[in-house]
Scaffold this motif. Structure first.
Motif, PDB file in Angstrom:
ATOM      1  N   ASP B 181       2.294   5.204   2.384  1.00  0.00           N
ATOM      2  CA  ASP B 181       1.000   4.980   1.616  1.00  0.00           C
ATOM      3  C   ASP B 181       0.594   3.889   1.283  1.00  0.00           C
ATOM      4  O   ASP B 181       1.215   2.983   0.604  1.00  0.00           O
ATOM      5  CB  ASP B 181       1.469   5.807   0.236  1.00  0.00           C
ATOM      6  N   ALA B 182      -0.653   3.423   1.875  1.00  0.00           N
ATOM      7  CA  ALA B 182      -1.129   1.986   1.673  1.00  0.00           C
ATOM      8  C   ALA B 182      -1.666   1.841   0.125  1.00  0.00           C
ATOM      9  O   ALA B 182      -1.524   0.651  -0.314  1.00  0.00           O
ATOM     10  CB  ALA B 182      -2.232   1.930   2.726  1.00  0.00           C
ATOM     11  N   ALA B 183      -1.970   2.814  -0.410  1.00  0.00           N
ATOM     12  CA  ALA B 183      -2.191   2.640  -1.882  1.00  0.00           C
ATOM     13  C   ALA B 183      -1.248   2.103  -2.826  1.00  0.00           C
ATOM     14  O   ALA B 183      -1.219   1.100  -3.613  1.00  0.00           O
ATOM     15  CB  ALA B 183      -2.836   3.800  -2.319  1.00  0.00           C
ATOM     16  N   ALA B 184      -0.113   2.866  -2.505  1.00  0.00           N
ATOM     17  CA  ALA B 184       1.291   2.511  -3.217  1.00  0.00           C
ATOM     18  C   ALA B 184       1.363   0.995  -2.894  1.00  0.00           C
ATOM     19  O   ALA B 184       1.879   0.115  -3.799  1.00  0.00           O
ATOM     20  CB  ALA B 184       2.346   3.043  -2.758  1.00  0.00           C
ATOM     21  N   GLY B 185       1.043   0.419  -1.798  1.00  0.00           N
ATOM     22  CA  GLY B 185       1.406  -0.969  -1.285  1.00  0.00           C
ATOM     23  C   GLY B 185       0.182  -1.708  -2.178  1.00  0.00           C
ATOM     24  O   GLY B 185       0.772  -2.949  -2.664  1.00  0.00           O
ATOM     25  N   ARG B 186      -0.893  -1.177  -2.208  1.00  0.00           N
ATOM     26  CA  ARG B 186      -1.701  -1.948  -3.318  1.00  0.00           C
ATOM     27  C   ARG B 186      -1.204  -2.399  -4.507  1.00  0.00           C
ATOM     28  O   ARG B 186      -1.394  -3.718  -5.052  1.00  0.00           O
ATOM     29  CB  ARG B 186      -3.116  -1.305  -3.248  1.00  0.00           C
ATOM     30  N   MET B 187      -0.594  -1.580  -5.129  1.00  0.00           N
ATOM     31  CA  MET B 187       0.237  -1.546  -6.420  1.00  0.00           C
ATOM     32  C   MET B 187       0.981  -2.642  -6.489  1.00  0.00           C
ATOM     33  O   MET B 187       0.962  -3.595  -7.360  1.00  0.00           O
ATOM     34  CB  MET B 187       0.912  -0.289  -6.988  1.00  0.00           C
ATOM     35  N   PHE B 253      -0.216  -1.862   3.464  1.00  0.00           N
ATOM     36  CA  PHE B 253      -1.395  -2.418   2.656  1.00  0.00           C
ATOM     37  C   PHE B 253      -2.172  -3.505   3.517  1.00  0.00           C
ATOM     38  O   PHE B 253      -3.341  -3.264   3.898  1.00  0.00           O
ATOM     39  CB  PHE B 253      -0.909  -2.661   1.428  1.00  0.00           C
ATOM     40  N   TYR B 254      -1.506  -4.502   3.665  1.00  0.00           N
ATOM     41  CA  TYR B 254      -2.262  -5.564   4.249  1.00  0.00           C
ATOM     42  C   TYR B 254      -2.915  -5.386   5.793  1.00  0.00           C
ATOM     43  O   TYR B 254      -3.889  -5.756   5.964  1.00  0.00           O
ATOM     44  CB  TYR B 254      -1.260  -6.937   4.317  1.00  0.00           C
ATOM     45  N   ALA B 255      -1.971  -4.387   6.385  1.00  0.00           N
ATOM     46  CA  ALA B 255      -2.696  -4.370   7.828  1.00  0.00           C
ATOM     47  C   ALA B 255      -3.665  -3.502   7.723  1.00  0.00           C
ATOM     48  O   ALA B 255      -4.447  -3.638   8.687  1.00  0.00           O
ATOM     49  CB  ALA B 255      -1.370  -3.679   8.604  1.00  0.00           C
ATOM     50  N   SER B 256      -3.751  -2.668   6.614  1.00  0.00           N
ATOM     51  CA  SER B 256      -5.136  -1.884   6.388  1.00  0.00           C
ATOM     52  C   SER B 256      -6.310  -2.428   6.164  1.00  0.00           C
ATOM     53  O   SER B 256      -7.501  -2.146   6.371  1.00  0.00           O
ATOM     54  CB  SER B 256      -4.608  -0.560   5.652  1.00  0.00           C
ATOM     55  N   LEU B 257      -6.096  -3.900   5.681  1.00  0.00           N
ATOM     56  CA  LEU B 257      -7.190  -4.619   4.934  1.00  0.00           C
ATOM     57  C   LEU B 257      -8.013  -5.107   6.089  1.00  0.00           C
ATOM     58  O   LEU B 257      -7.692  -5.476   7.227  1.00  0.00           O
ATOM     59  CB  LEU B 257      -6.687  -5.590   4.098  1.00  0.00           C
ATOM     60  N   SER B 258      -9.334  -5.448   5.895  1.00  0.00           N
ATOM     61  CA  SER B 258     -10.208  -6.015   6.990  1.00  0.00           C
ATOM     62  C   SER B 258     -10.069  -7.595   6.811  1.00  0.00           C
ATOM     63  O   SER B 258     -10.255  -7.793   5.811  1.00  0.00           O
ATOM     64  CB  SER B 258     -11.653  -5.631   6.960  1.00  0.00           C
ATOM     65  N   CYS B 259     -10.025  -8.217   7.876  1.00  0.00           N
ATOM     66  CA  CYS B 259      -9.628  -9.736   7.727  1.00  0.00           C
ATOM     67  C   CYS B 259     -11.145 -10.319   7.787  1.00  0.00           C
ATOM     68  O   CYS B 259     -12.055 -10.352   7.946  1.00  0.00           O
ATOM     69  CB  CYS B 259      -8.816 -10.240   8.845  1.00  0.00           C
TER      70      CYS B 259
END
Lengths: 276, 349
Positions: B181-187, B253-259
Motif C-alpha cells: 500500500d503506497a498510501a500507507a507509505g505516504r503516512m 511510496f517513493y518509487a511511485s512518485l514522479s521524479c
C-alpha cells in the motif's frame, strides 16, 4: 660328504675348484654392487635435484568425484593450454563425458566435448562447452564423468613400446620421451582406456602426465587447479593427510576396468556400471 | 679348421663387433640409468615452465579484487578459471621467461605452448558464466543454475552480479508478500519530508531526491543505515526505528512518485567529459542514468553535491559496496565532479 672327499684330493685340483668358486662369488658381488649403485642414483633426477624434489618419496594419486562435476570443461581448456595440445576436436589429454539415461531407454546416451552438437554450441573447435540438447527431454538420470590417464601400476602401453620411449617413474607417472618416440602408435592401441593420442604435428604419441612439470614443483595439475567444484582431487598417496588419501579413505572409490589388471591410480566416485 | 668356416666365423665376429660398437655409439648415455628408458627425458619433461600460475600469483598485484573474491562464494573458482592462464601477464614479464629453445622435442613443444596463452577480460559474460550456471540435466542440484532464456532478459551477468563475489546483496531485499500500500507509505514518509521533500524531491543540494527511485535500492539503503553498514548522523537515527515492513512501504511510496531532475549548472565541456566517463557506469545504472534493475539506484537528475559526496564516500570507505569500491578507486576529484554534473543534468523518468 663330497667336501670331505675333496680334502683328500690332490692340491692342484682343490686349488682350481676354490679358484672357480672365488671367481663366481666375486662376480656376483660386483654385479650386486653395480645394481645398488644404480638404485642409489634413482633417488634424485639430476635436473630436479636443485628443486629438492625426490621422486622416490612420492606416490601421486588422482581422484574424480563425478557427483560434483558440472561439465563446464574448464579442465579441458586448462589442459590444452598448459600442455600445448592441438586446439581442435581430435586431440585431448583429458576430456569429459556426459551420460544421459532417457526415460524408457535402457542404455545411456553418451557424448563429450568433441561431439558436433557441442562444437556448434561452443562456436569453434577451439572452445569447449556442452550444449543443452536434453533440456526438454524426459530424463531418468544424467551425470558427467571426467576422464584422463590412469597412470597404471602395470601399464600395457609401456609394455608394448619397441624403443623404450615410454616408462613409469618411481613416483607413479607414465611419461613419454618425445625424442625417442618413433610414432608407431602401438601404445595408442594398447591403452585400454583410450587416453593416448597422436600428436600429428610432431609425429609423436602424447598423453596426460598429471602435469609432471607442475607436480614436481609442488603445484597441482592444471585441470585440478581450475576445477571450480573440486570434482578433481590430486595428491600424494604416501601422505595420509593429502587430499587424495582423504578422498580414498572417506569414499568408496572404484577404478576403471579393474578386470584388465592394470591397477589404475585414478579413483572414481559416483559412476554407473556403464562407465568404462 | 676348413678355410670357409674360418671366414664365416670372422664375418660373424666382425658383425658382432660393429653391432656392439654401434649400440654404444648411438644409445643415449643416460639410457638405462633408472630403467629401460632415457633418464634425461624425465628432467626435460619436468623442465617445462608452468603456465597456470595460481591465485597467489594474481594476488600480488590485484589485492583488492583478491580480498573481495576470497570472501565471496566464488572463492572456489580460481582467477584463471575465467581469465585464462596468467603466464604471459603482465606483459612486461614477457621478455624474461621465454624458455631456451633447443632442438630437442620436449623444449620445442614446451616453447610452442606459450603461443596460445592469453589472459582475458571476458567480453561476453553470458557466454562465460553459463558454462557453469546454465540449467542442464546432469549438473548436481547443489550447483546454482539459471534458465538462460528466462533470466534477466539476456542482459550481461555483470549488470547485476559482481563476478568476483556474485551473490547479490540486494537479492536479500525482502519483497512484500501482498501488494504494498503506497498510501500507507505516504503516512510513514511524513518524517522524511523535511529533508527529502513532501513529494520526494529534495530542496537541498546535499540530500538526494527519492521520487521515482528503485524500490529494491531504497530498501537496501535503509537496511544498510539500520545495520550500520552505511552511516549518516541523521539517517542512522531515522532508520533505527523502522521495521522491514515500514521500509518496503516507504520504498513503494517513493518509487511511485514522479521524479524531478535537479539539473546541473556546470559548463557544457564538464558535462560532456562526464558523459564520456559514465560509459563504465552505464552497465548497472543505465545508459541514461535510469537503472534497469531494482537493486541498483537510478542516477539521472539526482543532486550534484549528493552524487559527489556519494562517490567520495565510496573512495574513503564510508560507504561500502564491493562493486563501487573497485570502480571509484581510479577517479580523481575532477572526474567525480564531471560525473556528478552529467548525471545531475540528465532528465529522469
Amino acid at each position: 660328504m663330497k667336501w670331505k672327499i675333496s680334502e683328500h684330493q690332490p692340491g692342484r685340483r682343490r686349488f682350481m675348484r676354490l679358484l672357480g668358486r672365488a671367481i663366481v662369488y666375486a662376480g656376483a658381488a660386483l654385479v650386486s654392487v653395480g645394481l645398488m649403485g644404480r638404485r642409489g642414483l634413482a633417488a634424485a633426477i639430476p635436473a630436479l635435484s636443485t628443486t629438492g624434489y625426490d621422486w622416490t618419496k612420492h606416490r601421486w594419486g588422482f581422484g574424480v568425484d563425478a557427483t560434483r562435476c558440472i561439465g563446464c570443461l574448464r579442465c579441458v581448456e586448462a589442459c590444452k593450454t598448459e600442455n600445448g595440445v592441438a586446439r581442435d576436436a581430435h586431440h585431448f589429454r583429458t576430456w569429459v563425458e556426459r551420460y544421459v539415461y532417457l526415460k524408457g531407454e535402457k542404455k545411456p546416451r553418451v557424448d563429450s566435448q568433441q561431439d558436433p552438437g557441442n562444437i556448434t554450441a561452443s562456436g569453434s573447435e577451439k572452445e569447449y562447452r556442452f550444449d543443452n540438447r536434453y533440456q526438454d527431454a524426459k530424463i531418468e538420470k544424467a551425470f558427467f564423468v571426467p576422464k584422463l590417464c590412469n597412470q597404471c601400476e602395470h601399464p600395457p602401453c609401456v609394455q608394448v613400446c619397441p624403443v623404450g620411449a615410454t616408462f613409469r617413474t618411481p613416483d607413479g607417472v607414465v611419461l613419454i620421451d618425445h625424442n625417442y618416440c618413433i610414432g608407431c602408435q602401438y601404445c595408442v592401441q594398447a591403452c585400454p582406456y583410450g587416453v593416448r593420442l597422436f600428436n600429428h604435428e610432431h609425429g609423436v604419441t602424447d598423453k596426460c602426465t598429471w602435469c609432471y612439470h607442475r607436480i614436481t614443483r609442488g603445484l597441482k595439475p592444471a585441470c585440478v587447479e581450475v576445477c571450480p567444484t573440486n570434482a578433481r582431487i590430486f595428491g600424494d598417496q604416501n601422505d595420509p593427510e593429502s587430499p587424495i588419501s582423504k578422498f580414498i579413505r572417506e569414499n568408496r572409490t572404484r577404478v576403471l576396468k579393474p578386470e584388465m589388471g592394470t591397477s589404475p591410480n585414478v579413483f572414481y566416485v559416483g559412476l554407473d556400471k556403464e562407465v568404462m | 679348421m676348413p678355410k670357409h668356416i674360418v671366414r664365416l666365423l670372422l664375418l660373424i665376429a666382425t658383425f658382432g663387433v660393429v653391432a656392439i660398437g654401434a649400440k654404444f655409439y648411438f644409445t643415449d648415455k643416460s639410457f638405462g640409468v633408472y630403467g629401460h628408458y632415457r633418464a634425461d627425458a624425465v628432467a626435460e619433461i619436468a623442465a617445462a615452465a608452468p603456465i597456470y600460475r595460481g591465485a597467489a600469483y594474481c594476488q600480488a598485484c590485484h589485492r583488492e579484487r583478491f580480498t573481495q573474491w576470497s570472501a565471496g562464494i566464488h572463492k572456489v573458482v580460481t582467477c584463471e578459471t575465467c581469465h585464462g592462464a596468467a603466464a604471459k601477464h603482465p606483459s612486461a614479464q614477457l621478455a624474461a621467461p621465454p624458455a631456451p629453445v633447443d632442438p630437442r622435442m620436449h623444449s620445442r613443444i614446451a616453447a610452442e605452448r606459450l603461443d596460445h596463452v592469453k589472459l582475458m577480460i571476458p567480453a561476453d559474460t553470458v557466454k562465460l558464466c553459463t558454462l557453469c550456471h546454465e540449467k542442464m540435466p546432469g549438473r548436481p542440484a547443489t550447483q546454482k543454475q539459471i534458465e538462460v532464456s528466462r533470466h534477466a532478459a539476456g542482459q550481461q551477468c555483470i549488470v547485476c552480479h559482481n563476478p568476483h563475489s556474485p551473490k547479490l546483496a540486494a537479492a536479500g531485499v525482502p519483497q512484500a508478500a501482498k501488494p504494498v500500500d503506497a498510501a500507507a507509505g505516504r503516512m510513514k514518509a511524513a518524517a522524511c519530508a523535511n529533508c527529502h521533500g513532501a513529494e520526494g524531491v529534495s530542496p537541498n543540494p546535499v540530500w538526494p531526491s527519492l521520487a521515482g527511485q528503485q524500490r529494491g535500492y531504497l530498501v537496501s539503503a535503509l537496511q544498510a543505515y539500520k545495520a550500520g553498514a552505511r552511516r549518516d548522523p541523521l539517517m542512522t537515527e531515522q532508520a533505527k526505528g523502522l521495521s522491514e515492513a515500514d521500509m518496503i512501504e516507504l520504498a513503494a511510496f517513493y518509487a511511485s512518485l514522479s521524479c524531478q531532475s535537479a539539473g546541473s549548472s556546470a559548463a557544457a565541456p564538464v558535462v560532456s567529459a562526464g558523459k564520456a566517463k559514465a560509459a563504465t557506469c552505464a552497465a548497472c545504472h543505465g545508459a541514461e542514468g535510469a537503472s534497469g534493475n531494482p537493486a541498483w539506484p537510478s542516477l539521472a537528475g539526482l543532486q550534484e553535491a549528493y552524487l559527489v559526496n556519494a562517490l567520495k564516500a565510496y573512495q574513503t570507505g564510508a560507504r561500502q559496496n564491493p562493486m563501487m569500491a573497485g570502480l571509484v578507486k581510479g577517479l580523481s576529484d575532477a572526474d567525480i565532479e564531471q560525473l556528478a554534473a552529467y548525471y545531475a543534468g540528465l532528465k529522469c523518468k
